[in-house]
Design an enzyme around this catalytic site. Sequence first.
Site, mmCIF file in Angstrom:
data_model
loop_
_atom_site.group_PDB
_atom_site.id
_atom_site.type_symbol
_atom_site.label_atom_id
_atom_site.label_comp_id
_atom_site.label_asym_id
_atom_site.label_seq_id
_atom_site.Cartn_x
_atom_site.Cartn_y
_atom_site.Cartn_z
ATOM 1 N N ALA A 198 4.100 4.179 7.942
ATOM 2 C CA ALA A 198 4.815 5.386 6.933
ATOM 3 C C ALA A 198 5.930 6.345 6.433
ATOM 4 O O ALA A 198 5.701 6.677 7.913
ATOM 5 C CB ALA A 198 3.789 5.933 5.932
ATOM 6 N N ARG A 231 2.398 10.321 13.265
ATOM 7 C CA ARG A 231 3.188 9.907 12.562
ATOM 8 C C ARG A 231 3.374 9.924 10.623
ATOM 9 O O ARG A 231 2.694 11.104 10.599
ATOM 10 C CB ARG A 231 2.503 8.209 12.199
ATOM 11 C CG ARG A 231 0.777 8.640 11.363
ATOM 12 C CD ARG A 231 -0.177 7.094 11.143
ATOM 13 N NE ARG A 231 -1.276 7.276 10.638
ATOM 14 C CZ ARG A 231 -2.060 7.228 11.191
ATOM 15 N NH1 ARG A 231 -2.586 7.320 12.904
ATOM 16 N NH2 ARG A 231 -3.071 7.339 10.890
ATOM 17 N N ASP A 232 4.075 9.747 10.132
ATOM 18 C CA ASP A 232 4.081 9.585 8.237
ATOM 19 C C ASP A 232 5.529 11.028 8.507
ATOM 20 O O ASP A 232 4.240 12.109 7.833
ATOM 21 C CB ASP A 232 2.575 10.134 7.930
ATOM 22 C CG ASP A 232 1.500 9.041 7.851
ATOM 23 O OD1 ASP A 232 2.413 8.053 8.413
ATOM 24 O OD2 ASP A 232 0.489 9.350 7.246
ATOM 25 N N TRP A 246 1.126 -1.239 0.032
ATOM 26 C CA TRP A 246 -0.294 -0.553 -0.158
ATOM 27 C C TRP A 246 1.212 0.951 0.217
ATOM 28 O O TRP A 246 1.900 1.233 -1.147
ATOM 29 C CB TRP A 246 -1.197 -0.079 0.848
ATOM 30 C CG TRP A 246 -0.641 -0.029 2.586
ATOM 31 C CD1 TRP A 246 -0.976 1.052 3.217
ATOM 32 C CD2 TRP A 246 -0.181 -1.558 3.068
ATOM 33 N NE1 TRP A 246 -0.378 -0.008 4.171
ATOM 34 C CE2 TRP A 246 -0.375 -0.683 4.483
ATOM 35 C CE3 TRP A 246 0.160 -3.234 2.641
ATOM 36 C CZ2 TRP A 246 0.476 -1.899 5.493
ATOM 37 C CZ3 TRP A 246 0.287 -3.009 4.064
ATOM 38 C CH2 TRP A 246 0.626 -3.073 4.791
ATOM 39 N N ASP A 247 1.271 2.651 0.994
ATOM 40 C CA ASP A 247 2.047 3.334 0.809
ATOM 41 C C ASP A 247 3.099 2.801 0.335
ATOM 42 O O ASP A 247 3.646 2.246 0.790
ATOM 43 C CB ASP A 247 2.039 3.839 2.370
ATOM 44 C CG ASP A 247 0.849 4.013 3.593
ATOM 45 O OD1 ASP A 247 -0.504 3.577 3.110
ATOM 46 O OD2 ASP A 247 0.708 4.945 4.018
ATOM 47 N N GLU A 265 -3.910 12.808 6.815
ATOM 48 C CA GLU A 265 -1.994 11.208 6.480
ATOM 49 C C GLU A 265 -1.036 12.159 5.809
ATOM 50 O O GLU A 265 -2.163 12.587 4.617
ATOM 51 C CB GLU A 265 -2.774 10.391 6.382
ATOM 52 C CG GLU A 265 -3.681 9.950 7.211
ATOM 53 C CD GLU A 265 -4.010 8.041 6.946
ATOM 54 O OE1 GLU A 265 -3.842 7.899 8.150
ATOM 55 O OE2 GLU A 265 -5.184 8.161 6.586
#
Length: 424
Positions: A139, A209-210, A52-53, A294
């Site tokens: 991520a 996150r990210d 995915w990501d 996100e």
Amino acid sequence: MKNTPSKFGKTPHQPSLWTRADALKVRADDPTTTQPLVSANFPVLSDEVFIWDTMPLRDIDGNITSVDGWSVIFTLTADRHPNDPQYLDQNGNYDVIRDWNDRHGRAKMYYWFSRTGKDWKLGGRVMAEGVSPTVREWAGTPILLNKQGEVDLYYTAVTPGATIVKVRGRVVTTEHGVSLVGFEKVKPLFEADGKMYQTEAQNAFWGFRDPWPFRDPKDGKLYMLFEGNVAGERGSHKVGNAEIGDVPPGYEEVGNSRFQTACVGIAVARDEDGDDWEMLPPLLTAVGVNDQTERPHFVFQDGKYYLFTISHTFTYADGVTGPDGVYGFVADSLFGPYVPLNGSGLVLGNPSSQPFQTYSHCVMPNGLVTSFIDSVPTDNTGTQIRIGGTEAPTVGIKIKGQQTFVVAEYDYGYIPPMLDVTLK
Ligand code: FRU
């Protein structure tokens, strides 16, 4: 983190607000901001793993970079379990939907390489089992540092907790492929503080996150974007006039929208290596609008700061809605004020007939937008779906002032380099 005073002295800025009034302007299925339909006959990168990501290798200025002619992408990845009894349904058939929905809990960072910017070959895991301090490798961003091929991978170490971390390694090329070496020592950088950014103790559904580090083209300093929620106990946030914005009569009611508190966070590095960071107040907040902003990232174009972030239908607050996809905001300086692109913020959403066809869009400085396929209906009623777990067709957008336009569609997972670095 060291306890040195902020280089900025007091709070350098007020967060910009994505308001309920802005979000009321979101129009699903506007062709200029809607991703073309993804066919249910898509090819998959791998029968062994879901991806995915997708995180293309880039330099600190944001340019997608190949090394010795090899493109490299990092992906969140999880094994597929077609033969695991745990994922068989009552009839003994593989329950791919359940397997796919469980993937976040076993996400690991993998890498892929290619000569053509598509047709990716699996390189393997970036870190060996046991290197990352938590269960989930979520991520982040791989940054090519120099001609020696050194790479800083910033990512999120999740469960227990959620910590922004980095790990340094090296990319090595041959005529036949690419390998990643090193990536053995993970350095924790920071966690939510509870004062600017919500902690797990304040809200079990918090997001932190990210990481997306970058050098500000104007002041030359090293910063990092990340996803957060605005600090405070769950339910304690106020959705007042500022968060509501200029709404028509009858649209003042905010329902339970105080539970949606997304923000785009920013931190500044105190050192040139990016080992010592200080969190600053959010650049953008979406209190009363949406609970998740996100994978925030920038495109620097025409002297402006184009801030992109992905979000979902299910994370919108009461009374506002929009498609899964990528949203954007623009400012003349790093700390804003930011205004929503296209009035609403929506840049590229899924068509309402295929609301989950893609997600986790990343807008690259060349206007190409990569994403992954989540699920595509295989019948007219939308009850039968095919799970993706693979790269979506790349979309081209044009960014003009405060507007964006879908202008092109390319092959699955097409992520061409913007520059090539010859390693020493
Ligand atoms: C986006 C995302 C990221 C997170 C990862 C977890 O698709 O939710 O924010 O890092 O996926 O799988």
